[in-house]
Every structure is written in C-alpha cells, then in structure tokens.
Design a protein around this motif. Sequence first.
Motif, short mmCIF file in Angstrom:
data_model
loop_
_atom_site.label_atom_id
_atom_site.label_comp_id
_atom_site.label_asym_id
_atom_site.label_seq_id
_atom_site.Cartn_x
_atom_site.Cartn_y
_atom_site.Cartn_z
N GLU A 1 0.83 -1.20 0.00
CA GLU A 1 0.00 0.00 0.00
C GLU A 1 0.87 1.26 0.00
O GLU A 1 0.58 2.23 -0.70
CB GLU A 1 -0.91 0.00 1.23
N ALA A 2 1.94 1.22 0.78
CA ALA A 2 2.86 2.37 0.81
C ALA A 2 3.51 2.58 -0.55
O ALA A 2 3.58 3.70 -1.06
CB ALA A 2 3.92 2.15 1.89
N ALA A 3 4.00 1.48 -1.15
CA ALA A 3 4.66 1.59 -2.46
C ALA A 3 3.69 2.09 -3.53
O ALA A 3 4.06 2.89 -4.39
CB ALA A 3 5.24 0.24 -2.86
N ALA A 4 2.43 1.63 -3.46
CA ALA A 4 1.43 2.10 -4.42
C ALA A 4 1.21 3.60 -4.27
O ALA A 4 1.03 4.32 -5.25
CB ALA A 4 0.12 1.34 -4.22
N TYR B 1 9.76 13.87 2.02
CA TYR B 1 8.79 12.82 1.75
C TYR B 1 9.39 11.44 1.98
O TYR B 1 8.75 10.55 2.55
CB TYR B 1 8.28 12.95 0.31
N ALA B 2 10.65 11.25 1.54
CA ALA B 2 11.32 9.95 1.71
C ALA B 2 11.51 9.63 3.19
O ALA B 2 11.34 8.47 3.61
CB ALA B 2 12.67 9.96 1.00
N ALA B 3 11.85 10.64 4.00
CA ALA B 3 12.04 10.41 5.43
C ALA B 3 10.72 10.01 6.10
O ALA B 3 10.68 9.09 6.93
CB ALA B 3 12.61 11.67 6.09
N GLU B 4 9.64 10.69 5.73
CA GLU B 4 8.33 10.36 6.30
C GLU B 4 7.89 8.96 5.86
O GLU B 4 7.35 8.18 6.66
CB GLU B 4 7.30 11.40 5.86
N ALA B 5 8.13 8.62 4.60
CA ALA B 5 7.78 7.29 4.10
C ALA B 5 8.57 6.21 4.82
O ALA B 5 8.03 5.14 5.17
CB ALA B 5 8.03 7.21 2.60
N ALA B 6 9.85 6.46 5.08
CA ALA B 6 10.68 5.49 5.79
C ALA B 6 10.16 5.26 7.20
O ALA B 6 10.12 4.11 7.69
CB ALA B 6 12.13 5.97 5.83
N VAL C 1 11.06 -0.09 -5.87
CA VAL C 1 10.26 1.13 -5.83
C VAL C 1 10.64 1.91 -4.59
O VAL C 1 10.70 1.35 -3.49
CB VAL C 1 8.75 0.81 -5.81
N THR C 2 10.92 3.19 -4.76
CA THR C 2 11.25 4.07 -3.64
C THR C 2 10.34 5.29 -3.70
O THR C 2 9.70 5.55 -4.73
CB THR C 2 12.72 4.54 -3.71
N PRO C 3 10.27 6.08 -2.62
CA PRO C 3 9.44 7.29 -2.64
C PRO C 3 9.89 8.31 -3.68
O PRO C 3 9.09 9.15 -4.10
CB PRO C 3 9.60 7.85 -1.23
N SER C 4 11.15 8.25 -4.09
CA SER C 4 11.67 9.22 -5.05
C SER C 4 11.93 8.62 -6.42
O SER C 4 12.61 9.22 -7.25
CB SER C 4 12.96 9.85 -4.52
N SER C 5 11.39 7.42 -6.68
CA SER C 5 11.56 6.80 -8.00
C SER C 5 11.00 7.72 -9.08
O SER C 5 9.96 8.36 -8.90
CB SER C 5 10.84 5.45 -8.07
#
Length: 381
Positions: free
Chosen positions: A230-233, A297-302, A337-341
């Motif tokens: 769900e996060a990756a989507a 955004y990447a830090a929050e996603a992590a 897949v990463t938040p910054s892909s």
Amino acid sequence: MTQYGFRLFAVDLHLGMKPAPQKFGAAEIPVAEKSAGLRKVDYLATAARDVGRRLNKTDTFGLTVESDDGTSATQGRAVSMRFKAAAVAGNNLEMLLEHGLVNSDGTVIDPRDDLADDIPLKNKSTLHPYRAILVCNPESSRALVAVEARGNSCPIVSVIRGLNKCSTDNWRLRVVAHAVGEAAMLKFIEEASVKRVNFDKYDFETDGARDKREVAMSVYTGIEDAVVKEAAAGWVKRGFTKIRNSMADKEAESANADIEPAKRTRMSREERAEARRVASEAKRAAQETRVLDNREYAAEAAREVRDAIYLGSAEDVSIDFNGVGVEFVRGTENRTVTPSSVFRRYTYWLGAGFVTTEKFNLEAEKTARGLLPLVQGLTLD
C-alpha cells in the motif's frame, strides 16, 4: 546484447479533430460529405485496408528547414517509417513496420570491400524492423497499442502518425499521456511479492545532496506485505501525479501532432542569452525545491514503513531512517520502488535477443488485455 520488449500506450479514436471519442468496433462517420446520415465502421478493418494501400510507401515526420549556412541538421528529431504489413486478428490489429531517424551525418561502408563506394548518410534515413499491435474492445473508445522496444528505441510516434496519415476517412488516434504507466506499475505491485525492504540513513550536504550512508538495513518479511504494498502504491501515484503536473509527455505530443512544428522566431544574441539565463535560474530554483520535497517525503515514508513493520513487535528499531525502498519480484521480473523513484515509461522486457513475431503478439496482447479495463475513462494528460 540488445534487450527486446514492448511499451504500452493508451489511445482514443476520433474522427478528424472532433473531440468526442468513438467506439473502435462501431465508429460513426457521415454517409456522405455534409450528410446528416451516419454509417458504422469497424476501425480495425478500416485501418488494415488503409495501411494495405500504403505498404512500402515511406512517410517522414518532423522535418525542419536547414539553417542558412547549411551547417545544422535538417531534421532535428525527424523520423521516417513505412508499413510492411497489417492484419486484423480477432480484436487486434497486428502491424509490421520499418522505422528510423533521419541522419544528420555519417557514412555507410562495406567492411568486406575496400573498393565499394561510400554512401553518405546525411539527410537519409536508416530503417529498422519493428512490430506493433493495437488491442481493443469493440464497444470501447480507448484501446492500447503495444509497440516493440529495442533497448531505448520505441517508435510510437511512427506507429500513430503513420496510421493517421494512412486513413482515407480522417480517423485519428490520440495518445493519452501517462495513462498506462501508472496502471502498469500498480498492477505489478499488486501481483508481485515483496522480496525485501531496504532502509537507509543518509547524511546530506548543505545543498540537499546525499553525502554518505550512515546506516543501512534490509528486512526480509512477509508479515506486513499488504501495508508495504500500500505504501509503495502511494509512492507510485505521487510520482505520476508529479510527472503530469511538471513535465510534458514529449512522445505523446509528437504522436498527436497534426502539422509539422512551426519555425522558431529569430532572436538576437542578447535575447537568446537572457532567455537562457532566465530558464537556468528557474530550473535551478525548481531543482532545489524538488530535492527538499523529495528528501522530506522519503524520510516520512521510511518512518511509516518502519513503524508498520516493527511497531508492537519484540524488536525495537528506533533509528530515524530517511530512505526506504521495496524490492518486488514477479516471476523473472525484479523492480525496486522508492518514494523518489522517477516513473517514466514502463517497458515489458521479453528477452535479450530477437523475439519471434508470434511471441511478441502473444505477450503484448495478454498484457494489454489485463490493463485495458484499468485505463478506460482516465483523463491523465
């Protein structure tokens, strides 16, 4: 060795420049010019007939005028193409074509014969064979076109503009920008398994660029796969939203072009210098903002993924990671897949080396059929 595969593009069917899309299996066209009566036609059969009339006839798109001193290329991004075959197979239109760039320079030689004449390539096109297949439902006004990809080359512009040029009734396919990529990525995540989740903690330079990795951790877990997916989507949806809001789809724009681009207005040297300066400053400011947004955004996603995996577990992982990536596997296909892909074109690879036309059509149709319901009605460009 060159990788062979295909890319998918969503297309709508229009009559000329009319905005209303038409059904592929029951498109309506006036019985006669200025007539109020309409007749229904099957676009696939019509397109196959029209292409058949222009087999081996070359069309070139994107030619521009050479500069006064004759030193610049005459074509920019010009391409030439010609259809070699087209046939209806069920609800598909299978096509063979040749495509290639118009060369600005170069020479053809015979490596086995030193006495053979050289052939200058300037202003000539080098054509290579490609396959394409249009997959539709007769009652739908949106179809998918699978176009062969060889490495980074994929002649969607030639396929669409070639079909439009062939049409005797002025049928026009319009590429819907970015419609397929998001659907393809979301379907991949849904069907794939989570191989591992990689967490990172980076130190950053004052300009926001990564300096060094302080901590790295990989997690092999199937416990929270649904949450991780769900996060990756969500990252995919955000990525495609940014693409649609910040950049044009140049392939779609070129494929949808109905006239050749107009000549550029001449600018003085001072005007060109000022335009470059303004563009450079705007680009730099946008880049700085983008880097900061992506970093936060990447830090929050992590943090969210870390908490989903470890919150309430016996293990206590309190490291403030600022990077996360999920490795997915679906059959032989592996993607991270990463938040910054950066999500651009999604290529379905079929193999390293030539793929038979039978396999190309089979795999392309199967994939397109699975995605066709997902792209109906989307207005993403």
